[in-house]
Structure formats: C-alpha cells, structure tokens
Enzyme design. Structure first.
Site, PDB file in Angstrom:
ATOM      1  N   ASN A   1       0.872  -1.286  -0.054  1.00 51.61           N
ATOM      2  CA  ASN A   1      -0.051  -0.080  -0.067  1.00 51.61           C
ATOM      3  C   ASN A   1       0.775   1.118  -0.047  1.00 51.61           C
ATOM      4  O   ASN A   1       0.290   2.291  -0.357  1.00 51.61           O
ATOM      5  CB  ASN A   1      -0.913  -0.059   1.252  1.00 51.61           C
ATOM      6  CG  ASN A   1      -1.827  -0.843   0.983  1.00 51.61           C
ATOM      7  OD1 ASN A   1      -2.050  -1.558   0.025  1.00 51.61           O
ATOM      8  ND2 ASN A   1      -2.929  -1.302   2.092  1.00 51.61           N
TER       9      ASN A   1
ATOM     10  N   ARG B   1      -7.573  -1.759  -7.437  1.00 49.43           N
ATOM     11  CA  ARG B   1      -7.968  -0.504  -6.831  1.00 49.43           C
ATOM     12  C   ARG B   1      -7.094   1.072  -6.931  1.00 49.43           C
ATOM     13  O   ARG B   1      -7.646   1.818  -7.023  1.00 49.43           O
ATOM     14  CB  ARG B   1      -8.304  -0.855  -5.282  1.00 49.43           C
ATOM     15  CG  ARG B   1      -8.748   0.446  -4.376  1.00 49.43           C
ATOM     16  CD  ARG B   1     -10.119   0.806  -4.732  1.00 49.43           C
ATOM     17  NE  ARG B   1     -10.416   1.905  -3.932  1.00 49.43           N
ATOM     18  CZ  ARG B   1     -11.625   2.456  -3.980  1.00 49.43           C
ATOM     19  NH1 ARG B   1     -12.531   2.294  -4.813  1.00 49.43           N
ATOM     20  NH2 ARG B   1     -12.074   3.680  -3.136  1.00 49.43           N
TER      21      ARG B   1
ATOM     22  N   CYS C   1     -10.242  -5.401  -4.184  1.00 50.30           N
ATOM     23  CA  CYS C   1     -11.041  -6.552  -3.417  1.00 50.30           C
ATOM     24  C   CYS C   1     -12.248  -6.104  -3.111  1.00 50.30           C
ATOM     25  O   CYS C   1     -12.434  -4.919  -2.851  1.00 50.30           O
ATOM     26  CB  CYS C   1     -10.078  -6.606  -1.976  1.00 50.30           C
ATOM     27  SG  CYS C   1      -8.660  -7.639  -2.335  1.00 50.30           S
TER      28      CYS C   1
HETATM   29  C1  UD1 Z   1      -6.626   1.740   1.436  1.00 53.76           C
HETATM   30  C2  UD1 Z   1      -5.734   0.619   1.333  1.00 53.76           C
HETATM   31  C3  UD1 Z   1      -6.600  -0.553   1.949  1.00 53.76           C
HETATM   32  C4  UD1 Z   1      -7.061  -0.230   3.353  1.00 53.76           C
HETATM   33  C5  UD1 Z   1      -7.731   0.992   3.267  1.00 53.76           C
HETATM   34  C6  UD1 Z   1      -8.400   1.435   4.757  1.00 53.76           C
HETATM   35  C7  UD1 Z   1      -4.588   0.756  -0.669  1.00 53.76           C
HETATM   36  C8  UD1 Z   1      -4.103   0.387  -2.002  1.00 53.76           C
HETATM   37  N1  UD1 Z   1      -5.597   0.098   0.244  1.00 53.76           N
HETATM   38  O1  UD1 Z   1      -7.885   1.397   0.694  1.00 53.76           O
HETATM   39  O2  UD1 Z   1      -5.873  -1.776   2.072  1.00 53.76           O
HETATM   40  O3  UD1 Z   1      -8.245  -1.226   3.660  1.00 53.76           O
HETATM   41  O4  UD1 Z   1      -6.997   1.856   2.584  1.00 53.76           O
HETATM   42  O5  UD1 Z   1      -7.336   1.474   5.550  1.00 53.76           O
HETATM   43  O6  UD1 Z   1      -3.591   1.623   0.131  1.00 53.76           O
HETATM   44  N2  UD1 Z   1     -14.643   5.809   0.730  1.00 53.76           N
HETATM   45  C9  UD1 Z   1     -16.021   6.461   0.229  1.00 53.76           C
HETATM   46  N3  UD1 Z   1     -15.719   7.394  -0.600  1.00 53.76           N
HETATM   47  C10 UD1 Z   1     -14.472   7.724  -1.438  1.00 53.76           C
HETATM   48  C11 UD1 Z   1     -13.446   6.726  -0.580  1.00 53.76           C
HETATM   49  C12 UD1 Z   1     -13.650   5.917   0.259  1.00 53.76           C
HETATM   50  O7  UD1 Z   1     -16.891   6.516   0.840  1.00 53.76           O
HETATM   51  O8  UD1 Z   1     -14.429   8.422  -2.008  1.00 53.76           O
HETATM   52  C13 UD1 Z   1     -15.060   4.748   1.991  1.00 53.76           C
HETATM   53  C14 UD1 Z   1     -14.889   3.512   1.495  1.00 53.76           C
HETATM   54  O9  UD1 Z   1     -16.098   2.861   0.946  1.00 53.76           O
HETATM   55  C15 UD1 Z   1     -14.626   2.843   2.958  1.00 53.76           C
HETATM   56  C16 UD1 Z   1     -13.681   4.061   3.441  1.00 53.76           C
HETATM   57  O10 UD1 Z   1     -13.994   5.244   3.018  1.00 53.76           O
HETATM   58  O11 UD1 Z   1     -15.769   2.440   3.665  1.00 53.76           O
HETATM   59  C17 UD1 Z   1     -12.133   3.801   3.651  1.00 53.76           C
HETATM   60  O12 UD1 Z   1     -11.882   3.711   2.420  1.00 53.76           O
HETATM   61  P1  UD1 Z   1     -10.436   4.376   1.814  1.00 53.76           P
HETATM   62  O13 UD1 Z   1      -9.737   4.935   2.956  1.00 53.76           O
HETATM   63  O14 UD1 Z   1     -10.590   5.033   0.705  1.00 53.76           O
HETATM   64  O15 UD1 Z   1      -9.543   2.979   1.381  1.00 53.76           O
HETATM   65  P2  UD1 Z   1      -8.917   2.718  -0.021  1.00 53.76           P
HETATM   66  O16 UD1 Z   1      -7.890   4.051  -0.140  1.00 53.76           O
HETATM   67  O17 UD1 Z   1      -9.685   2.339  -0.950  1.00 53.76           O
END
Ligand code: UD1
Length: 419
Positions: A26, A95, A119
């Site tokens: 990550n 992702r 995932c």
């Molecule tokens: C990253 C990590 C993943 C980890 C997650 C939380 C990478 C490649 N992946 O994923 O392994 O599990 O952080 O620590 O670094 N959300 C929204 N709108 C958005 C973006 C996110 O509602 O525009 C919500 C998501 O649905 C989720 C939460 O925010 O419930 C956390 O997501 P986010 O922190 O964005 O995770 P990722 O960056 O996808």
C-alpha cells in the site's frame, strides 16, 4: 496470475524461525503513481514482487513510462511518458489504479481511465476523490465504467474530506502538486502511507505543511526533480505474522522492522492476546504460549487497529478459549472470512458491523476459498490452527499482496506447500 493454484497447510504445534518482512504494497503503489509528477529516472528500493505492483507497472507502461524490476529494485523512467487513456481491462484489476488520476491531471490536465477494481470488501466508492477534483476545477464524467476528467488548469483550493479516505487523500495531494497556488486539505487520512508519500514528494521539491496531521497544506510546484525512494516494510504483512504468533506457541523473529511506530497499534493488540515482543535493531523478537483468551476489539482509522488485519484477528479469536466481539468500523461488508471459518468449525455470528465469536471451538482442516487478499492470508493462518490438513484455493488473491506466504511460513517451520 495462476487462478488454479492452491495451498495445502498442516496444523502446527509450534512456530520457530524467522521471516524477512517484504516491502509495503500500500505504500509503494502511490509512490509509483507519484513518479509521473516528474521527468526522469526513479529507483524504488525494497519494492515487493507482487501482482498489484506488476499491474501498476503495466498501467505506467500504457503511459509510455519504462519500468524495470530487478532484485527488489524497481526502476521507473518517466522521461518519454505521454498521455494515453487507461483501459478498463487493466484498471479494473487494481483499486490503486485510481491513484493515477491525480498525477495524470497534474501532468496533462486530463485523464480518461476505466473504473478501479480491487478486493470486494464493501462498496468502495470514489466520490470523495471526485468531489475534491471538482473543487480543483476539474470536469468529471462517468460513462459505462470509464471516467473522464479534464481541466484547463488545476486550481489550488480548500477542501474538507467528509471521511478521511486513504486513497482520496493520496490522490488529492498528488493533484495539488500540479495546481496553481496553495491547496488546503482538511480531514485527511493520517496512515503511514500518507506520511511516506508526503516525505517522497518533499524530496522531489514540493513544499508542504502539516504532514502527519489532519490538515495538509500543499504548494503547487512545477519543477520537480526525480529522486530515489526506499520503500518501508509492509505493516500489514508484519501484523499478519504477529497475530499468527498469538494463536500458536511461537518463538519467531520478524526481520526488517525499521520504524516500529508504524505497527505500535498492532503490537498493542498482539500484547493483549498474550504475545511478548522485543524490538532489537531492525527486527522484532516475538514469543507466545499460543493461549488466546479472547476479548473485545474494533478496527478503526490509523492509529487504531487496521481493518486490513481484521480477518486475521477474527481467525485468531476463532481459536480462543473464551468468547470475543469484533467490530468492523471502516468497510461495511468485510466479513467474508466468516463463511470459510465456519467450514473449519468456528462459531461466529455476524450482525451488521459486529461479529460475535464463540470461544472453545475446535478447528478442523477443510477446503476453503480465498475471496480477497487479506481474507486469503487469514485462511492460511487458520490452516495452521486447524487439526489435519487445510487446502486454500484461489491463491491468486493472496499473491496480490504477499510476495510468497508459503516461503515465509516455511521459514518458521510450518508444513505448507503449493499444490
Ligand atoms: C486503502 C488501502 C486498503 C485499506 C484502506 C483502509 C491501498 C491500496 N488500499 O484503501 O488496503 O483497507 O485504505 O485503511 O492503500 N470511501 C468513500 N468514498 C471515497 C473513498 C472511500 O465513501 O471516495 C469509504 C470506503 O467505502 C471505505 C472507507 O471510505 O468504507 C475507507 O476507504 P479508503 O480509506 O478510501 O480505502 P482505500 O484507499 O480504497
């Protein structure tokens, strides 16, 4: 990717030996995306050889960026890079493909990319990324899985994220580097990966304030110089093996743990589960009697316990002597492991974001299926805890983030192999 590959693992009575912890997935993926912000050669040391890095390289290659991987050093040459749309067939595999949006906008003021995959652990929308871009003067259109973003120029702005999304924070920081003037981002994520990205950008010449806090100020910077980067250890892989040690009598060394503060949150939980840890030089010496009693735990934003380790913690608690409760606060549907653990004899009841895990269960080997990266790794741990042999199918999910989980566990004496 070999979708047919499976892992066979025998129950372990004890774990003894050492594991070298790989470089972080990550952490390296946003760094790879950020290389687009400069012209020149970047060497990324301690880069893990995993499927997600391979796909990210392919995406960069689409933008005429040259990549070469040798002995855990990834060399990225952006000298001849030029704009191209990124196809859904590739972006949907990862992702983190969405993290190319920010750098592409900063560099070419446009980006057409297929929607990201990754995932299936919840809805995973990207509305916060897009809302932030729109505040920076970007026009966003989505048509049949293809996202088109364009702007005459990126305008520095003030934006408060409605949730501290890790990916949105990374994307908006990288876009802000190419914006006119100053961008103030409030309510940002504070995960180690954000701090590392900021440090890398500052080495490239970006002026930034507030690193590690929830308000970041980024000054748009045109002339950036390429610079090499040494990737940090993977805190989730380290955490997987740390929690695994709680479940079985263990005497192991986790090697390559430089900055201990990145896993303090995981060590706190491991300590509650009966693990003794000592940090010496660059390794963590880990000992336990494998006698987990259970407890009440919840995932959260950094520095709370990471959601990515929730399936491993669930597995360890499934073998505990007493009942436990585990609350998932980050992803709404991240309990896919439960059906597979039940096949092994666990007694778990999920209601919404809460899982009740009955203690005193005997886990018995069976065939189980990996359906996502972290759940898959947790099933391998479950195999070590279950009597007899356990087969984990669909190993390609695990290979997205673990360089070689079989090699790692053989290093601590486990009877485990690919079949
Ligand atoms: C990253 C990590 C993943 C980890 C997650 C939380 C990478 C490649 N992946 O994923 O392994 O599990 O952080 O620590 O670094 N959300 C929204 N709108 C958005 C973006 C996110 O509602 O525009 C919500 C998501 O649905 C989720 C939460 O925010 O419930 C956390 O997501 P986010 O922190 O964005 O995770 P990722 O960056 O996808």
């Amino acid at each position: 990717m070999d979708c047919l590959k499976a892992i066979s693992v025998k129950d372990a009575s004890e774990l003894n030996g050492s594991i070298v912890i790989q470089g972080s997935k990550n952490n390296v993926l946003p760094i790879m995306a950020a290389t687009l912000l400069c012209n020149g050669i970047t060497r990324i040391y301690n880069c893990p050889m995993i499927e997600d890095v391979r796909v990210m390289c392919e995406l960069l290659n689409c933008l005429h960026v040259e990549t070469k991987y040798e002995n855990h050093v990834l060399t990225v040459d952006t000298g001849c890079s030029c704009y191209e749309p990124l196809p859904y067939e590739l972006t949907s595999k990862l992702r983190a493909s969405v993290l190319l949006l920010g750098p592409m906008l900063a560099r070419w003021q446009k980006a057409e990319i297929g929607m990201p995959g990754g995932c299936a652990i919840g809805l995973r929308p990207i509305d916060i990324h897009l809302e932030g871009f729109m505040k920076m003067n970007v026009d966003v259109k989505l048509y049949r899985n293809v996202l088109t973003c364009s702007t005459y120029y990126l305008q520095g702005t003030e934006y408060t994220l409605r949730f501290p999304s890790v990916g949105a924070t990374e994307n908006l920081i990288m876009a802000a580097v190419g914006a006119k003037g100053r961008t103030i981002l409030r309510g940002v994520a504070k995960e180690p990966e954000i701090v590392e990205l900021c440090k890398y950008l500052m080495h490239m010449g970006v002026l930034m304030e507030g690193v590690g806090s929830d308000v970041l100020i980024i000054k748009g910077t045109k002339e950036l110089s390429s610079c090499d980067y040494c990737n940090v250890y993977d805190r989730i892989v380290a955490g997987t093996y740390l929690l695994m040690a709680a479940a079985l009598p263990s005497k192991i060394k986790l090697i390559g743990i430089e900055n201990i503060c990145y896993i303090k949150n995981i060590m706190n939980v491991a300590a509650l589960l009966g693990v003794n840890m000592v940090h010496i030089d660059n390794y963590l010496s880990v000992e336990s009697f494998g006698n987990v009693q259970g407890g009440i735990f919840k995932t959260g934003l950094y520095p709370e316990f990471p959601t990515d380790l929730q399936p491993v913690l669930m597995t360890v608690l499934a073998g505990a002597a007493k009942d436990s409760t585990l609350v998932e606060t980050v992803f709404e549907k991240r309990f896919q492991i439960v059906t597979e653990l039940i096949k092994l004899g666990a007694d778990i009841d999920v209601k919404g974001r809460n899982a009740q895990i009955r203690g005193g269960c005997h886990l018995q080997g069976h065939t189980v299926k990996a359906t996502d990266l972290r759940q898959g790794a947790a099933l391998v741990v479950a195999g070590l805890m279950s009597s007899g042999y356990t087969t984990i199918t669909d190993v390609s999910y695990i290979e997205r983030g673990y360089e070689d989980i079989v090699r790692d566990l053989q290093g601590v004496g486990a009877e485990i192999s690919y079949i």
